[in-house]
Design an enzyme around this catalytic site. Sequence first.
Site: not given
Ligand code: GLU
Length: 449
Positions: A129, A169
């Site tokens: 992340k 996100d």
């Molecule tokens: N931010 C999204 C999550 O919390 C998607 C992450 C992604 O697609 O890599 O899963």
Amino acid sequence: MPVLDEKLQVIYEEVLRRNQGETEFHQSVHEVLDSLGPVVAKHPQYADAAIIQRLCEPERQIIFRVPWTDDSGGVQINRGFRVEFNSALGPYKGGLRFHPSVYLGIVKFLGFEQIFKNALTGMPIGGGKGGSDFDPKGRSEGEVMRFCQSFMTELYRHLGEHTDVPAGDIGVGGREIGYLFGQYKRITNRYESGVLTGKGLTWGGSQVRTEATGYGAVHFVEAMLATRGEDFDGKQVVVSGSGNVAMYAIEKVHQLGGTVVACSDSTGQVVDEKGIDLALLKEVKEAQRGRIADYAAARGAGAALVTSGSIWQVPCDIALPCATQNELDAADAASLVRNGCAIVAEGANMPTTPAAVKLLVDAGRLFAPGKAANAGGVATSALEMQQNASRDSWSFEHTEVRLATIMRAIHDRCLETAEEYGAPGSYLAGANIAGFTKVADAMLALGLV
Ligand code: GLU
């Protein structure tokens, strides 16, 4: 927070000591460890290889300066993060969050959750992340673009379609992914589509990716309802938030015959007994980048704007927290229980506080944690990577069927695992244990790395 099994408590205290002040990260670790008692009892090999301790320590953490120039020529400095948490199952995968609250503790909680969520999807993706304390609100197009370009000028060296694949996100949508991808392409001189997901449909994006997190959460709830012989028809639903996840959760609930009677943003909530007018909400939030008050004003009579209290006081059968972490506390959970809400499913990451989860579960309500219920977003990101790798693009219908199938499989896996480990009916235990054992087994196979 309740004390864990003895060995797990020792590990948790070490996490507290090594990661001081990172309260959201502590919370997400505690939530997983709380489910792992029966797992460590059954599989001593995990303890022997210190799998849990290794999982709690990111493989790599990158923190960097992001300098950029605002529209008045002033120099602005933000902080950028990418936490590459675990790559046992595949390249690091997880979104970028641009929000003033972002600091290492938030990125680590999100990255930690992402490991297990990604494992649950059944797709070959590890967990990571990133983000920044940059606040896109009130910034011009030019400022957002310059920020994204500066952010990528550092981050690009850590990315790659086989290494680390960010997505969106909070605060990072199609616009930001476009600027980030453009800068990556320029610096590397490679049209490496699979390095970012959430791309636009004309330049390597996947159908249904935009809708996937919200749609997926509702498909998950559909499966929960089915265990009781019920469906969405006639159900009253409250969805917090009004961003990407909330909007498409609302859309899918309406398609399935339910009514979303309230949604919100950080300025308040709108209660709309006739059902949220999604076309209007999209116009206000996406096209105008306006606030929920603008929606209420445009909607006129019938929709009430409430700026005090909590959205969880609005009576409903199903609650979908789709805004942000720790938005639903014990008092909110008590209101939901009092008003007869039967199901809470997390569209956001960790929106329900531990005390609220306990209250809901003790009251016999069904609770689906985000790492299971909101996994549809990242699952569809993996489908986007798959299409990019094969230079293909699938139809909306085909992709949506894949998403619905994945969500149903996650649902069933959670229940089967909960049953196997002596916690029948607990989606929380099932999600944590199924996600953990998949990653742990891969880590054992790969040796001490
Ligand atoms: N931010 C999204 C999550 O919390 C998607 C992450 C992604 O697609 O890599 O899963």
